[in-house]
Design a protein around this motif. Structure first.
Motif, PDB file in Angstrom:
ATOM      1  N   THR A  73       0.842  -1.183   0.000  1.00  0.00           N
ATOM      2  CA  THR A  73       0.000   0.000   0.000  1.00  0.00           C
ATOM      3  C   THR A  73       0.889   1.249   0.000  1.00  0.00           C
ATOM      4  N   PRO A  74       0.624   2.203  -0.902  1.00  0.00           N
ATOM      5  CA  PRO A  74       1.400   3.441  -0.859  1.00  0.00           C
ATOM      6  C   PRO A  74       1.366   4.050   0.549  1.00  0.00           C
ATOM      7  N   GLY A  75       2.534   4.452   1.023  1.00  0.00           N
ATOM      8  CA  GLY A  75       2.650   4.994   2.368  1.00  0.00           C
ATOM      9  C   GLY A  75       3.167   3.972   3.357  1.00  0.00           C
ATOM     10  N   ALA A  76       3.112   2.696   2.972  1.00  0.00           N
ATOM     11  CA  ALA A  76       3.633   1.643   3.845  1.00  0.00           C
ATOM     12  C   ALA A  76       5.163   1.724   3.866  1.00  0.00           C
ATOM     13  N   LYS A  77       5.726   1.169   4.882  1.00  0.00           N
ATOM     14  CA  LYS A  77       7.184   1.135   5.004  1.00  0.00           C
ATOM     15  C   LYS A  77       7.622  -0.325   5.170  1.00  0.00           C
ATOM     16  N   PRO A  78       7.495  -1.127   4.086  1.00  0.00           N
ATOM     17  CA  PRO A  78       7.870  -2.528   4.216  1.00  0.00           C
ATOM     18  C   PRO A  78       9.373  -2.679   4.374  1.00  0.00           C
ATOM     19  N   ARG A  79       9.759  -3.769   5.008  1.00  0.00           N
ATOM     20  CA  ARG A  79      11.183  -4.074   5.123  1.00  0.00           C
ATOM     21  C   ARG A  79      11.715  -4.391   3.737  1.00  0.00           C
ATOM     22  N   PHE A  80      13.016  -4.151   3.559  1.00  0.00           N
ATOM     23  CA  PHE A  80      13.601  -4.390   2.241  1.00  0.00           C
ATOM     24  C   PHE A  80      13.544  -5.865   1.878  1.00  0.00           C
ATOM     25  N   ASP A  81      13.700  -6.750   2.859  1.00  0.00           N
ATOM     26  CA  ASP A  81      13.624  -8.172   2.543  1.00  0.00           C
ATOM     27  C   ASP A  81      12.223  -8.554   2.070  1.00  0.00           C
ATOM     28  N   THR A  82      11.206  -7.859   2.535  1.00  0.00           N
ATOM     29  CA  THR A  82       9.838  -8.106   2.067  1.00  0.00           C
ATOM     30  C   THR A  82       9.724  -7.713   0.597  1.00  0.00           C
ATOM     31  N   VAL A  83      10.285  -6.570   0.243  1.00  0.00           N
ATOM     32  CA  VAL A  83      10.253  -6.117  -1.149  1.00  0.00           C
ATOM     33  C   VAL A  83      10.981  -7.129  -2.035  1.00  0.00           C
ATOM     34  N   LEU A  84      12.130  -7.624  -1.578  1.00  0.00           N
ATOM     35  CA  LEU A  84      12.877  -8.605  -2.366  1.00  0.00           C
ATOM     36  C   LEU A  84      12.106  -9.916  -2.513  1.00  0.00           C
ATOM     37  N   LYS A  85      11.438 -10.363  -1.465  1.00  0.00           N
ATOM     38  CA  LYS A  85      10.633 -11.588  -1.537  1.00  0.00           C
ATOM     39  C   LYS A  85       9.495 -11.429  -2.538  1.00  0.00           C
ATOM     40  N   VAL A  86       8.847 -10.282  -2.499  1.00  0.00           N
ATOM     41  CA  VAL A  86       7.733 -10.031  -3.411  1.00  0.00           C
ATOM     42  C   VAL A  86       8.236  -9.963  -4.852  1.00  0.00           C
ATOM     43  N   ALA A  87       9.339  -9.249  -5.066  1.00  0.00           N
ATOM     44  CA  ALA A  87       9.903  -9.147  -6.416  1.00  0.00           C
ATOM     45  C   ALA A  87      10.253 -10.528  -6.958  1.00  0.00           C
ATOM     46  N   LYS A  88      10.851 -11.352  -6.124  1.00  0.00           N
ATOM     47  CA  LYS A  88      11.206 -12.706  -6.554  1.00  0.00           C
ATOM     48  C   LYS A  88       9.950 -13.509  -6.883  1.00  0.00           C
ATOM     49  N   ALA A  89       8.927 -13.410  -6.040  1.00  0.00           N
ATOM     50  CA  ALA A  89       7.677 -14.129  -6.281  1.00  0.00           C
ATOM     51  C   ALA A  89       7.000 -13.669  -7.570  1.00  0.00           C
ATOM     52  N   LEU A  90       7.209 -12.414  -7.929  1.00  0.00           N
ATOM     53  CA  LEU A  90       6.620 -11.859  -9.143  1.00  0.00           C
ATOM     54  C   LEU A  90       7.441 -12.169 -10.387  1.00  0.00           C
ATOM     55  N   GLY A  91       8.651 -12.669 -10.177  1.00  0.00           N
ATOM     56  CA  GLY A  91       9.529 -12.908 -11.315  1.00  0.00           C
ATOM     57  C   GLY A  91      10.156 -11.629 -11.834  1.00  0.00           C
ATOM     58  N   VAL A  92      10.262 -10.642 -10.946  1.00  0.00           N
ATOM     59  CA  VAL A  92      10.827  -9.342 -11.297  1.00  0.00           C
ATOM     60  C   VAL A  92      12.236  -9.260 -10.733  1.00  0.00           C
ATOM     61  N   LYS A  93      13.163  -8.874 -11.576  1.00  0.00           N
ATOM     62  CA  LYS A  93      14.560  -8.752 -11.163  1.00  0.00           C
ATOM     63  C   LYS A  93      14.896  -7.275 -11.015  1.00  0.00           C
ATOM     64  N   LEU A  94      15.318  -6.883  -9.817  1.00  0.00           N
ATOM     65  CA  LEU A  94      15.749  -5.510  -9.591  1.00  0.00           C
ATOM     66  C   LEU A  94      17.241  -5.443  -9.865  1.00  0.00           C
ATOM     67  N   SER A  95      17.690  -4.405 -10.551  1.00  0.00           N
ATOM     68  CA  SER A  95      19.113  -4.272 -10.846  1.00  0.00           C
ATOM     69  C   SER A  95      19.540  -2.819 -10.709  1.00  0.00           C
ATOM     70  N   ALA A  96      20.836  -2.639 -10.662  1.00  0.00           N
ATOM     71  CA  ALA A  96      21.388  -1.289 -10.505  1.00  0.00           C
ATOM     72  C   ALA A  96      22.140  -0.895 -11.774  1.00  0.00           C
ATOM     73  N   GLN A  97      22.090   0.392 -12.062  1.00  0.00           N
ATOM     74  CA  GLN A  97      22.817   0.960 -13.179  1.00  0.00           C
ATOM     75  C   GLN A  97      23.460   2.239 -12.706  1.00  0.00           C
ATOM     76  N   PRO A  98      24.567   2.631 -13.312  1.00  0.00           N
ATOM     77  CA  PRO A  98      25.167   3.903 -12.917  1.00  0.00           C
ATOM     78  C   PRO A  98      24.201   5.051 -13.213  1.00  0.00           C
ATOM     79  N   ALA A  99      24.123   5.984 -12.300  1.00  0.00           N
ATOM     80  CA  ALA A  99      23.293   7.171 -12.515  1.00  0.00           C
ATOM     81  C   ALA A  99      23.950   8.027 -13.587  1.00  0.00           C
ATOM     82  N   SER A 100      23.137   8.561 -14.471  1.00  0.00           N
ATOM     83  CA  SER A 100      23.691   9.412 -15.530  1.00  0.00           C
ATOM     84  C   SER A 100      24.148  10.729 -14.911  1.00  0.00           C
ATOM     85  N   ALA A 101      25.168  11.306 -15.510  1.00  0.00           N
ATOM     86  CA  ALA A 101      25.753  12.524 -14.958  1.00  0.00           C
ATOM     87  C   ALA A 101      24.865  13.703 -15.116  1.00  0.00           C
TER      88      ALA A 101
END
Length: 101
Positions: A73-101
């Protein structure tokens, strides 16, 4: 006697209706992640979860269905491990990229 036209009924936009394939989900998630808005990211995860079936996502993530709704729910403050569990369950891969200058 004048005739009145009935005004068209508008239904609320539901992104989950349009998240029908992996490419649409990836594009949507990337746009929300790039926004930098944590509420938008939670909303997007919730939309994808609803598109995939909330009960199945709850089962796959090891979370209760009510807990999943609350965490995404917008406004919630879930733990990061919860977000990672949900992303994995959804088949969504989070990745990092360098920020553009």
């Amino acid at each position: 006697m004048s005739t009145r036209k009935a005004s068209p009924k508008l239904v609320p936009f539901d992104a989950a209706r349009y998240l029908t394939d992996e490419a649409a989900i990836a594009e949507y998630m990337n746009a929300m992640l790039e926004s930098g808005d944590t509420d938008a990211v939670l909303l997007a995860l919730g939309d994808v979860a609803r598109a995939r079936g909330m009960a199945q996502v709850a089962k796959d993530s090891g979370l209760g269905r009510e807990s999943l709704y609350k965490a995404l729910t917008p406004g919630a403050k879930p733990r990061f491990d919860t977000v990672l569990k949900v992303a994995k369950a959804l088949g969504v891969k989070l990745s990092a990229q360098p920020a553009s200058a």
